[in-house]
Write a protein that holds these residues in place. Structure first.
Motif, PDB file in Angstrom:
ATOM      1  N   MET A 270       0.822  -1.205   0.000  1.00 38.13           N
ATOM      2  CA  MET A 270       0.000   0.000   0.000  1.00 38.13           C
ATOM      3  C   MET A 270       0.863   1.265   0.000  1.00 38.13           C
ATOM      4  SD  MET A 270      -2.978  -1.251  -0.264  1.00 38.13           S
ATOM      5  CE  MET A 270      -2.056  -2.502  -1.196  1.00 38.13           C
ATOM      6  N   VAL A 271       1.990   1.208   0.692  1.00 35.00           N
ATOM      7  CA  VAL A 271       2.922   2.347   0.677  1.00 35.00           C
ATOM      8  C   VAL A 271       3.460   2.575  -0.737  1.00 35.00           C
ATOM      9  CG1 VAL A 271       5.138   3.191   1.529  1.00 35.00           C
ATOM     10  CG2 VAL A 271       3.538   2.078   3.113  1.00 35.00           C
ATOM     11  N   LEU A 272       3.797   1.480  -1.426  1.00 37.29           N
ATOM     12  CA  LEU A 272       4.282   1.597  -2.811  1.00 37.29           C
ATOM     13  C   LEU A 272       3.195   2.190  -3.704  1.00 37.29           C
ATOM     14  CD1 LEU A 272       6.066  -1.867  -3.189  1.00 37.29           C
ATOM     15  CD2 LEU A 272       7.158   0.356  -2.885  1.00 37.29           C
ATOM     16  N   PHE A 273       1.982   1.666  -3.589  1.00 34.77           N
ATOM     17  CA  PHE A 273       0.865   2.199  -4.371  1.00 34.77           C
ATOM     18  C   PHE A 273       0.672   3.688  -4.105  1.00 34.77           C
ATOM     19  CE2 PHE A 273      -1.741  -1.845  -5.304  1.00 34.77           C
ATOM     20  CZ  PHE A 273      -1.641  -1.671  -6.677  1.00 34.77           C
ATOM     21  N   ALA A 274       0.585   4.056  -2.826  1.00 35.13           N
ATOM     22  CA  ALA A 274       0.289   5.439  -2.466  1.00 35.13           C
ATOM     23  C   ALA A 274       1.371   6.389  -2.969  1.00 35.13           C
ATOM     24  CB  ALA A 274       0.141   5.557  -0.944  1.00 35.13           C
ATOM     25  N   LEU A 289       9.829   6.912 -14.480  1.00 35.57           N
ATOM     26  CA  LEU A 289      10.271   5.517 -14.347  1.00 35.57           C
ATOM     27  C   LEU A 289      10.102   5.029 -12.915  1.00 35.57           C
ATOM     28  CD1 LEU A 289      13.509   5.415 -16.546  1.00 35.57           C
ATOM     29  CD2 LEU A 289      11.356   4.221 -16.988  1.00 35.57           C
ATOM     30  N   LEU A 290      10.460   5.877 -11.951  1.00 33.23           N
ATOM     31  CA  LEU A 290      10.315   5.494 -10.549  1.00 33.23           C
ATOM     32  C   LEU A 290       8.852   5.277 -10.201  1.00 33.23           C
ATOM     33  CD1 LEU A 290      11.394   5.094  -7.685  1.00 33.23           C
ATOM     34  CD2 LEU A 290      11.255   7.585  -7.355  1.00 33.23           C
ATOM     35  N   TRP A 291       7.979   6.208 -10.637  1.00 35.72           N
ATOM     36  CA  TRP A 291       6.551   6.061 -10.316  1.00 35.72           C
ATOM     37  C   TRP A 291       6.000   4.758 -10.884  1.00 35.72           C
ATOM     38  CZ3 TRP A 291       7.530   9.137  -6.920  1.00 35.72           C
ATOM     39  CH2 TRP A 291       7.766  10.495  -7.042  1.00 35.72           C
ATOM     40  N   VAL A 292       6.387   4.420 -12.113  1.00 42.08           N
ATOM     41  CA  VAL A 292       5.837   3.225 -12.751  1.00 42.08           C
ATOM     42  C   VAL A 292       6.411   1.954 -12.120  1.00 42.08           C
ATOM     43  CG1 VAL A 292       5.646   1.959 -14.927  1.00 42.08           C
ATOM     44  CG2 VAL A 292       5.316   4.434 -14.891  1.00 42.08           C
ATOM     45  N   VAL A 293       7.669   1.986 -11.733  1.00 37.79           N
ATOM     46  CA  VAL A 293       8.258   0.825 -11.048  1.00 37.79           C
ATOM     47  C   VAL A 293       7.530   0.570  -9.731  1.00 37.79           C
ATOM     48  CG1 VAL A 293      10.310   0.005  -9.813  1.00 37.79           C
ATOM     49  CG2 VAL A 293      10.520   0.916 -12.130  1.00 37.79           C
ATOM     50  N   LEU A 294       7.313   1.632  -8.943  1.00 36.45           N
ATOM     51  CA  LEU A 294       6.578   1.483  -7.680  1.00 36.45           C
ATOM     52  C   LEU A 294       5.151   1.023  -7.935  1.00 36.45           C
ATOM     53  CD1 LEU A 294       7.772   4.680  -5.751  1.00 36.45           C
ATOM     54  CD2 LEU A 294       8.631   2.343  -5.547  1.00 36.45           C
ATOM     55  N   LEU A 295       4.538   1.578  -8.981  1.00 34.69           N
ATOM     56  CA  LEU A 295       3.181   1.191  -9.346  1.00 34.69           C
ATOM     57  C   LEU A 295       3.107  -0.287  -9.725  1.00 34.69           C
ATOM     58  CD1 LEU A 295       0.342   2.501  -9.857  1.00 34.69           C
ATOM     59  CD2 LEU A 295       1.023   2.693 -12.256  1.00 34.69           C
ATOM     60  N   GLY A 296       4.136  -0.786 -10.398  1.00 33.05           N
ATOM     61  CA  GLY A 296       4.157  -2.187 -10.805  1.00 33.05           C
ATOM     62  C   GLY A 296       4.402  -3.149  -9.661  1.00 33.05           C
ATOM     63  N   LEU A 297       5.071  -2.674  -8.602  1.00 34.47           N
ATOM     64  CA  LEU A 297       5.312  -3.536  -7.441  1.00 34.47           C
ATOM     65  C   LEU A 297       4.138  -3.541  -6.469  1.00 34.47           C
ATOM     66  CD1 LEU A 297       9.040  -2.630  -6.681  1.00 34.47           C
ATOM     67  CD2 LEU A 297       8.174  -4.727  -7.734  1.00 34.47           C
ATOM     68  N   GLY A 298       3.308  -2.504  -6.509  1.00 28.32           N
ATOM     69  CA  GLY A 298       2.154  -2.433  -5.617  1.00 28.32           C
ATOM     70  C   GLY A 298       1.233  -3.631  -5.726  1.00 28.32           C
ATOM     71  N   PRO A 299       0.898  -4.093  -6.936  1.00 32.96           N
ATOM     72  CA  PRO A 299      -0.020  -5.231  -7.062  1.00 32.96           C
ATOM     73  C   PRO A 299       0.598  -6.581  -6.684  1.00 32.96           C
ATOM     74  CG  PRO A 299      -0.051  -3.863  -9.048  1.00 32.96           C
ATOM     75  CD  PRO A 299       1.116  -3.425  -8.229  1.00 32.96           C
ATOM     76  N   SER A 300       1.627  -6.560  -5.846  1.00 35.37           N
ATOM     77  CA  SER A 300       2.109  -7.830  -5.277  1.00 35.37           C
ATOM     78  C   SER A 300       1.004  -8.534  -4.510  1.00 35.37           C
ATOM     79  CB  SER A 300       3.294  -7.569  -4.337  1.00 35.37           C
ATOM     80  OG  SER A 300       4.363  -6.955  -5.022  1.00 35.37           O
ATOM     81  N   THR A 301      -0.033  -7.784  -4.140  1.00 33.85           N
ATOM     82  CA  THR A 301      -1.170  -8.392  -3.447  1.00 33.85           C
ATOM     83  C   THR A 301      -1.957  -9.332  -4.353  1.00 33.85           C
ATOM     84  OG1 THR A 301      -2.330  -6.308  -3.930  1.00 33.85           O
ATOM     85  CG2 THR A 301      -1.478  -6.607  -1.704  1.00 33.85           C
ATOM     86  N   PHE A 302      -1.737  -9.260  -5.671  1.00 33.00           N
ATOM     87  CA  PHE A 302      -2.412 -10.195  -6.589  1.00 33.00           C
ATOM     88  C   PHE A 302      -1.857 -11.618  -6.434  1.00 33.00           C
ATOM     89  CE2 PHE A 302      -2.393 -12.292 -10.793  1.00 33.00           C
ATOM     90  CZ  PHE A 302      -3.755 -12.450 -10.980  1.00 33.00           C
ATOM     91  N   PRO A 303      -0.543 -11.857  -6.601  1.00 35.17           N
ATOM     92  CA  PRO A 303      -0.052 -13.219  -6.350  1.00 35.17           C
ATOM     93  C   PRO A 303      -0.209 -13.647  -4.898  1.00 35.17           C
ATOM     94  CG  PRO A 303       1.786 -11.721  -6.740  1.00 35.17           C
ATOM     95  CD  PRO A 303       0.531 -10.987  -7.107  1.00 35.17           C
ATOM     96  N   MET A 304      -0.170 -12.686  -3.963  1.00 37.87           N
ATOM     97  CA  MET A 304      -0.424 -13.031  -2.567  1.00 37.87           C
ATOM     98  C   MET A 304      -1.818 -13.625  -2.402  1.00 37.87           C
ATOM     99  SD  MET A 304       1.225  -9.834  -0.427  1.00 37.87           S
ATOM    100  CE  MET A 304       0.639 -10.505   1.151  1.00 37.87           C
ATOM    101  N   ALA A 305      -2.819 -12.980  -3.015  1.00 34.84           N
ATOM    102  CA  ALA A 305      -4.195 -13.462  -2.889  1.00 34.84           C
ATOM    103  C   ALA A 305      -4.348 -14.846  -3.515  1.00 34.84           C
ATOM    104  CB  ALA A 305      -5.164 -12.472  -3.542  1.00 34.84           C
ATOM    105  N   LEU A 306      -3.757 -15.052  -4.683  1.00 31.05           N
ATOM    106  CA  LEU A 306      -3.858 -16.363  -5.331  1.00 31.05           C
ATOM    107  C   LEU A 306      -3.211 -17.455  -4.482  1.00 31.05           C
ATOM    108  CD1 LEU A 306      -3.129 -15.466  -9.075  1.00 31.05           C
ATOM    109  CD2 LEU A 306      -5.339 -15.946  -8.013  1.00 31.05           C
ATOM    110  N   THR A 307      -2.120 -17.128  -3.816  1.00 34.32           N
ATOM    111  CA  THR A 307      -1.459 -18.107  -2.954  1.00 34.32           C
ATOM    112  C   THR A 307      -2.273 -18.370  -1.700  1.00 34.32           C
ATOM    113  OG1 THR A 307       0.684 -17.302  -3.778  1.00 34.32           O
ATOM    114  CG2 THR A 307       0.711 -18.670  -1.794  1.00 34.32           C
ATOM    115  N   LEU A 308      -2.862 -17.317  -1.128  1.00 33.17           N
ATOM    116  CA  LEU A 308      -3.669 -17.468   0.087  1.00 33.17           C
ATOM    117  C   LEU A 308      -4.909 -18.327  -0.149  1.00 33.17           C
ATOM    118  CD1 LEU A 308      -3.414 -13.878   1.587  1.00 33.17           C
ATOM    119  CD2 LEU A 308      -2.650 -15.994   2.694  1.00 33.17           C
ATOM    120  N   ILE A 309      -5.398 -18.384  -1.388  1.00 35.55           N
ATOM    121  CA  ILE A 309      -6.546 -19.242  -1.681  1.00 35.55           C
ATOM    122  C   ILE A 309      -6.251 -20.679  -1.247  1.00 35.55           C
ATOM    123  CG2 ILE A 309      -7.808 -20.347  -3.586  1.00 35.55           C
ATOM    124  CD1 ILE A 309      -7.748 -17.592  -4.996  1.00 35.55           C
TER     125      ILE A 309
END
Length: 382
Positions: A270-274, A289-309
């Motif tokens: 969430m810190v990365l997203f914000a 470039l920095l904004w987009v790199v941080l933006l791309g790391l924010g959705p780490s919650t996507f593989p986290m959610a798939l694993t938590l299933i």
């Protein structure tokens, strides 16, 4: 192979949308409909797939999914009008949506002792199926036409069906419907998902991640364009945004599986997203470039959610029920993201209100993750 099929119909079309519209005759409004179609069909698939699993079993269901994805991707390139293209794109996306739901419980069924490694593998394949078609769509269309450029991805769907045919042949005569620890009424048991805080937390976590991600896929080029960037630069930043997803796809499943409660990782995301949102809103072209790199790391919650299933369920049946609910509700919510983001921009003439919407989504994501990350099982909470 199955995971490599799951996004191809989406990103093979997007770079060619204007070219196809000029050929068969549709405008920008229809492009918006095509933009909403993937998440809408994924949501439908999420709600319907548990019923298919109960009727046919996981293996037959994923075989059906791959054949739908391949057939829809192939037939749509022969269509000569917009309605037919939409219908058969919907067929392909429905197959991919079913695949989204059944792959996590298949991982649990066949690789229960290697959840992190196999989850990383299939999530990386999902990311590659997002990135590769987007990068090759235009060169293929330039050389061979848009129909070849899109139709070639049907081969991946058909190829992914072959291993499941082998599995079904090898298991002929054996029960392919998991009956481990099933209650007496399977349909009622699946319905209990709706009453579980684990399930609602997962749906919130997954849905808000998807809403935010799809909104950025749709609108990042225009945000940068309004700040003075060229169209080519905006497109390359979308490619970088997608590529960054490979990093959490490789690492997040392992991290999540080793933590009793991975909620602190979500807070970091969430810190990365914000930070990325503030940067894109206040000074988008200062260090894009920095904004987009941080933006791309924010959705780490996507593989986290798939694993938590898998980590928050005891059986493949529980995993299938949770996967269907999470992705059905999550994608139904996510399909509104690009539309609402764009409407807020049109109404206000700026980007402050659209980004405020995304900050609200982050709050819901945090609340959902608080429930999803707690060390408890779905079957104990319904």
């Amino acid at each position: 192979m199955s995971a490599l099929t799951l996004r191809a119909a989406v990103t093979a079309f997007s770079p060619l949308a204007e070219r196809i519209g000029a050929d068969i005759g549709y405008g920008t409004a229809v492009v918006g409909i095509f933009g909403m179609l993937p998440t809408a069909m994924f949501g439908v698939a999420g709600l319907c797939t548990p019923m298919l699993v109960r009727r046919f079993g996981l293996e037959r269901t994923v075989l059906i999914a791959m054949l739908l994805a391949g057939a829809g991707s192939l037939v749509r390139v022969f269509m000569a009008n917009t309605a037919e293209l939409l219908v058969f794109s919907g067929v392909a996306l429905l197959g991919m949506g079913v695949g989204n739901v059944v792959i996590p419980p298949l991982v649990k069924r066949y690789f229960a002792d290697q959840l992190a490694a196999i989850s990383s593998l299939y999530i990386v394949m999902v990311q590659l199926s997002t990135v590769i078609p987007a990068f090759v769509a235009v060169p293929l269309a330039d050389g061979h036409g848009w129909r070849i450029s899109m139709g070639v991805w049907a081969l991946v769907g058909f190829a992914a069906a072959v291993p499941w045919l082998v599995v079904l042949r090898a298991r002929r005569g054996r029960d392919l419907v998991d009956t481990t620890a099933l209650p007496a009424e399977p349909a009622a048991a699946a319905g209990k998902v709706w009453r579980s805080p684990v399930a609602w937390g997962m749906a919130g976590m997954f849905g808000m991640t998807s809403l935010t991600t799809y909104a950025m896929f749709a609108w990042l080029p225009m945000i940068l364009s309004d700040a003075g960037a060229s169209a080519g630069f905006g497109g390359s930043m979308v490619g970088l945004f997608a590529l960054m997803g490979l990093i959490p796809a490789l690492g997040a499943p392992t991290v999540v599986s080793r933590m009793r409660n991975p909620f602190p990782v979500v807070v970091g995301c969430m810190v990365l997203f914000a930070t990325a949102f503030v940067g894109l809103l206040v000074a988008p072209m200062s260090v894009p470039l920095l904004w987009v790199v941080l933006l791309g790391l924010g959705p780490s919650t996507f593989p986290m959610a798939l694993t938590l299933i898998n980590l928050r369920t005891r059986t493949p049946r529980g995993s299938a029920a949770l996967s269907g609910f999470t992705q059905g509700v999550g994608y139904a919510i996510a399909c509104t993201g690009p539309l609402m983001f764009g409407m807020l921009h049109d109404w206000t003439g700026g980007w402050t209100a659209p980004f405020a919407l995304l900050f609200v989504a982050l709050g819901v994501l945090l609340a959902g993750a608080w429930q999803a990350c707690k060390p408890r099982m779905l079957e104990d909470s319904w």
